[in-house]
Design an enzyme around this catalytic site. Structure first.
Site, PDB file in Angstrom:
ATOM      1  N   LEU A 125       0.571  -1.037   0.163  1.00 21.68           N
ATOM      2  CA  LEU A 125       0.120  -0.309  -0.160  1.00 21.68           C
ATOM      3  C   LEU A 125       1.047   1.677   0.259  1.00 21.68           C
ATOM      4  O   LEU A 125       0.404   2.410  -0.507  1.00 21.68           O
ATOM      5  CB  LEU A 125      -0.900  -0.013   1.046  1.00 21.68           C
ATOM      6  CG  LEU A 125      -1.519   1.530   1.759  1.00 21.68           C
ATOM      7  CD1 LEU A 125      -3.059   1.151   0.509  1.00 21.68           C
ATOM      8  CD2 LEU A 125      -2.375   1.030   2.580  1.00 21.68           C
ATOM      9  N   GLY A 242      -5.210  -6.188  10.685  1.00 16.89           N
ATOM     10  CA  GLY A 242      -3.703  -6.431  10.824  1.00 16.89           C
ATOM     11  C   GLY A 242      -3.383  -5.499  12.619  1.00 16.89           C
ATOM     12  O   GLY A 242      -2.025  -5.795  12.932  1.00 16.89           O
ATOM     13  N   ARG A 268      21.430  -8.943  39.212  1.00 20.33           N
ATOM     14  CA  ARG A 268      22.493  -8.625  39.425  1.00 20.33           C
ATOM     15  C   ARG A 268      22.046  -7.399  41.037  1.00 20.33           C
ATOM     16  O   ARG A 268      21.064  -6.842  41.515  1.00 20.33           O
ATOM     17  CB  ARG A 268      22.193  -7.493  38.588  1.00 20.33           C
ATOM     18  CG  ARG A 268      22.512  -5.860  38.553  1.00 20.33           C
ATOM     19  CD  ARG A 268      24.330  -5.783  37.841  1.00 20.33           C
ATOM     20  NE  ARG A 268      25.363  -5.516  38.244  1.00 20.33           N
ATOM     21  CZ  ARG A 268      25.822  -4.854  37.937  1.00 20.33           C
ATOM     22  NH1 ARG A 268      27.086  -5.840  37.118  1.00 20.33           N
ATOM     23  NH2 ARG A 268      27.152  -3.418  37.831  1.00 20.33           N
ATOM     24  N   GLN A 336      17.314   0.309  30.884  1.00 18.89           N
ATOM     25  CA  GLN A 336      17.790   1.025  32.325  1.00 18.89           C
ATOM     26  C   GLN A 336      18.075   0.385  33.414  1.00 18.89           C
ATOM     27  O   GLN A 336      19.351   0.027  34.317  1.00 18.89           O
ATOM     28  CB  GLN A 336      16.081   2.645  32.342  1.00 18.89           C
ATOM     29  CG  GLN A 336      16.657   3.632  33.435  1.00 18.89           C
ATOM     30  CD  GLN A 336      18.212   4.728  32.534  1.00 18.89           C
ATOM     31  OE1 GLN A 336      18.647   4.921  31.664  1.00 18.89           O
ATOM     32  NE2 GLN A 336      19.396   4.797  33.736  1.00 18.89           N
ATOM     33  N   ILE A 337      17.010  -0.487  33.775  1.00 18.16           N
ATOM     34  CA  ILE A 337      17.061  -1.508  34.669  1.00 18.16           C
ATOM     35  C   ILE A 337      18.292  -2.633  34.589  1.00 18.16           C
ATOM     36  O   ILE A 337      19.625  -2.338  35.698  1.00 18.16           O
ATOM     37  CB  ILE A 337      15.783  -2.264  34.688  1.00 18.16           C
ATOM     38  CG1 ILE A 337      15.080  -1.731  35.412  1.00 18.16           C
ATOM     39  CG2 ILE A 337      16.077  -3.885  35.407  1.00 18.16           C
ATOM     40  CD1 ILE A 337      13.562  -2.076  35.532  1.00 18.16           C
ATOM     41  N   GLY A 339      21.312  -1.287  33.359  1.00 18.91           N
ATOM     42  CA  GLY A 339      22.347  -0.339  33.407  1.00 18.91           C
ATOM     43  C   GLY A 339      23.124  -0.537  31.869  1.00 18.91           C
ATOM     44  O   GLY A 339      22.811  -0.725  30.470  1.00 18.91           O
ATOM     45  N   GLU A 363       1.285   0.407  10.255  1.00 18.19           N
ATOM     46  CA  GLU A 363       0.350  -0.426  10.083  1.00 18.19           C
ATOM     47  C   GLU A 363      -0.953   1.214  10.764  1.00 18.19           C
ATOM     48  O   GLU A 363      -1.632   0.656  11.208  1.00 18.19           O
ATOM     49  CB  GLU A 363      -0.190  -1.979  10.453  1.00 18.19           C
ATOM     50  CG  GLU A 363       0.542  -3.009   9.158  1.00 18.19           C
ATOM     51  CD  GLU A 363      -0.598  -3.943   9.299  1.00 18.19           C
ATOM     52  OE1 GLU A 363      -0.857  -4.101  10.342  1.00 18.19           O
ATOM     53  OE2 GLU A 363       1.191  -5.168   9.425  1.00 18.19           O
ATOM     54  N   THR A 365       0.514   4.557  11.571  1.00 22.67           N
ATOM     55  CA  THR A 365       1.180   5.777  12.586  1.00 22.67           C
ATOM     56  C   THR A 365       0.385   5.648  13.769  1.00 22.67           C
ATOM     57  O   THR A 365      -0.815   5.747  13.980  1.00 22.67           O
ATOM     58  CB  THR A 365       1.607   6.826  12.137  1.00 22.67           C
ATOM     59  OG1 THR A 365       0.573   8.122  12.694  1.00 22.67           O
ATOM     60  CG2 THR A 365       2.639   7.168  11.224  1.00 22.67           C
ATOM     61  N   GLU A 367      -0.352   8.167  15.459  1.00 23.46           N
ATOM     62  CA  GLU A 367      -1.091   9.725  15.187  1.00 23.46           C
ATOM     63  C   GLU A 367      -2.901   9.021  13.921  1.00 23.46           C
ATOM     64  O   GLU A 367      -3.759   9.916  13.917  1.00 23.46           O
ATOM     65  CB  GLU A 367      -0.525  10.987  14.340  1.00 23.46           C
ATOM     66  CG  GLU A 367       0.677  11.512  14.548  1.00 23.46           C
ATOM     67  CD  GLU A 367       1.640  10.692  15.437  1.00 23.46           C
ATOM     68  OE1 GLU A 367       2.182   9.360  14.106  1.00 23.46           O
ATOM     69  OE2 GLU A 367       2.746  11.157  16.159  1.00 23.46           O
TER      70      GLU A 367
END
Ligand code: CAA
Length: 379
Positions: A125, A242, A268, A336-337, A339, A363, A365, A367
Site C-alpha cells: 500500500l 492487521g 544483579r 535502564q534497569i 544499566g 500499519e 502511525t 497519529e
C-alpha cells in the site's frame, strides 16, 4: 468480558513459546546483526500452522480464532519481532484479505500455498508520498479491458524480497478518488516487476523490507480482488485486522523486555543487595507490569471483538495505540534497569527497544490510530 483461555488456546500459546525459545532465540542476535531473513525458521512456522492461523483448513489453514493468533504473536514477539512481523503480514494482511474477499479461483491458486508457508505474501500500500495518506495512491492500474497495466513504486514493503505473491493497491480512476482504487494480485517474476534494494533499518532487521517498482506490469483482470473500485475499502478492512496483530506484537515486545528486566533485577547486585530490592527498580517493574497487563486486555478485547463479529476498528486502533506506546516505554526502562549491560547486544533488551519503535509507525502511525479512535468516538 471473559478472557479465560480455552485448553486449545493455552496449547497454542505454549507451542509458540516453545518454538520461540528453541528455534528463534539461539540465533536472534546474529540475524539482527547480519540483517538475515529467518528462512528456515519461517519454513518451520509454516509447518506448525502459524502462517495461516485463521484460514479455513480447506485452504491449508489452521482454522483458529483471532485470540489464538494474538497469543502466538505475543509469544513469538517476546523473542523475535523480525519473525513476528513476517508472520503478522502473512496472516493478517495477506491470507485474511484473500480468504474474506478473494474469488474461489484466487483462493485455490494462492491461499493454500500462503497459509501453509509454501509461499510468503506481501501487502503493498505505502508509497514514497502515500504512507498515512493512503487515498493519495500514485501507482496506477490502467484498465485495458481484460487486464490492467500497472506502473509505480511502493515503499517499505515487508517481505518485499522473499514474497512470491504481492497484493498491490493501485489507482485505476483518479476522478473517483478512493472509489477508483483496486487491489491486484501480482506474482514475483511478472515482466516489469522489479524488487528494489533492501532497507537498512533501525529495528526488525531480520525481516526484509524493500521498495518495489512496477513498469508496465500486465495483470489479468481475474487477479483483481473484489469489484472494480473496492481496493481502498479492501485495504482499510484488512489493515483494521492487521492492527490487532501489530498490537499483539507490541505487547510481546513489551512483555519480553519486562521478563528480561525482572530476571536481571533479581540477579544483579548493587549496594549489597539485588537491585530489585531497591525501590527505584521495584517501582519501575510495578509500572511495567501494570501497563503491560492493561495493553494485554486491550489486545484481547480487540481479538474477541473480531471473533464475536463486533466492530473492531475502534478496539483494534486503541490496542495498537496503547500497546505500541507501552512497548516503547517498557523497552527503554528495561534497558535502564540493565544499566551498561542493557546497551550490549547479548542482553537482548537494546534490540527489543529498537524493534519497539516500528510498532508506533507501521500499519498506521500512532497519529493515524488517534484519527481512527477520535472519529469513532465523535461520530
Ligand atoms: N473499514 C471499511 N471501510 C473503511 C474503513 C474501515 N476500517 N476506513 C475507511 N473506510 C472507507 C470509508 O467508509 C470511506 O468509504 P466511502 O466514501 O465509500 O464511505 C473510504 O474508506 C474513505 O474513508 P476516509 O474518508 O475516512 O479516508 P481518509 O482518506 O480520511 O483516511 C485513514 C482514513 C484512517 C487515515 C486511512 O487513510 C488510513 O488508515 N491510513 C493509514 C494507512 C496505513 O495504515 N498505512 C500503513 C501501510 S501498510 C503496512 O504498514 C504494512 C507492513 O508492511 C507492515
Amino acid at each position: 468480558m471473559d478472557f479465560s483461555l480455552t485448553e486449545e488456546q493455552q496449547l497454542i500459546q505454549q507451542a509458540a513459546r516453545d518454538f520461540a525459545q528453541t528455534e528463534l532465540l539461539p540465533e536472534v542476535v546474529e540475524r539482527d546483526d547480519a540483517q538475515r531473513f529467518p528462512k528456515e525458521e519461517v519454513k518451520k512456522l509454516g509447518e506448525l500452522g502459524f502462517l495461516g492461523m485463521m484460514v479455513d483448513p480447506a485452504y491449508g489453514g489452521s482454522g483458529l480464532d483471532t485470540l489464538s493468533y494474538v497469543l502466538a504473536m505475543e509469544e513469538i514477539s517476546k523473542i523475535d519481532a523480525s519473525t513476528s512481523v513476517i508472520m503478522s503480514v502473512n496472516n493478517s494482511l495477506v491470507c485474511w484479505g484473500l480468504e474474506k474477499f478473494g474469488s474461489e479461483a484466487q483462493k485455490e491458486k494462492y491461499l493454500t500455498k500462503l497459509s501453509t508457508g509454501e509461499q510468503i505474501g506481501a501487502f503493498c500500500l505505502s508509497e514514497p508520498e502515500a504512507g498515512s495518506d493512503a487515498t493519495s495512491q500514485t501507482t496506477t492500474a490502467i484498465d485495458m479491458g481484460d487486464h490492467y497495466i500497472v506502473n509505480g513504486t511502493k515503499n517499505w514493503i515487508t517481505n518485499g524480497g522473499t514474497a512470491s505473491t504481492y497484493i498491490v493497491i493501485a489507482q485505476t480512476d483518479k476522478e473517483k478518488k478512493h472509489r477508483g482504487i483496486n487491489a491486484l494480485i501480482i506474482e514475483k517474476g511478472a515482466p516489469g516487476f522489479e524488487i528494489g534494494p533492501k532497507e537498512n533499518k533501525l529495528g526488525i532487521r531480520g525481516s526484509d523490507t524493500h521498495s518495489l517498482i512496477f513498469n508496465d506490469v500486465k495483470v489479468p483482470k481475474e487477479n483483481r480482488i473484489g469489484e472494480d473500485g473496492f481496493g481502498f475499502k479492501f485495504a482499510m478492512k484488512t489493515l483494521a485486522g492487521g492492527r490487532i496483530g501489530i498490537a499483539a506484537q507490541a505487547l510481546g515486545i513489551a512483555a519480553g523486555a519486562y521478563e528480561l528486566a525482572l530476571k536481571y533485577s533479581k540477579e544483579r547486585k548493587a549496594f549489597g543487595t539485588e537491585i530489585s530490592n531497591h525501590q527505584a527498580i521495584a517501582f519501575k517493574l510495578a509500572d511495567m507490569h501494570t501497563e503491560i497487563q492493561a495493553a494485554r486486555l486491550l489486545v484481547y478485547q480487540s481479538a474477541l471483538d473480531k471473533d464475536n463479529g463486533n466492530d473492531y476498528d475502534l478496539s483494534g486502533a486503541m490496542a495498537k495505540l496503547y500497546a505500541s506506546k507501552v512497548a516503547m516505554e517498557t523497552t527503554v526502562e528495561a534497558v535502564q534497569i540493565h544499566g551498561g549491560n542493557g546497551f550490549v547486544k547479548d542482553y537482548h533488551v537494546e534490540r527489543l527497544m529498537r524493534d519497539a519503535k516500528i510498532t508506533q509507525i507501521y500499519e498506521g502511525t500512532s497519529e493515524i490510530q488517534k484519527i481512527v479512535i477520535s472519529r469513532s468516538i465523535l461520530k
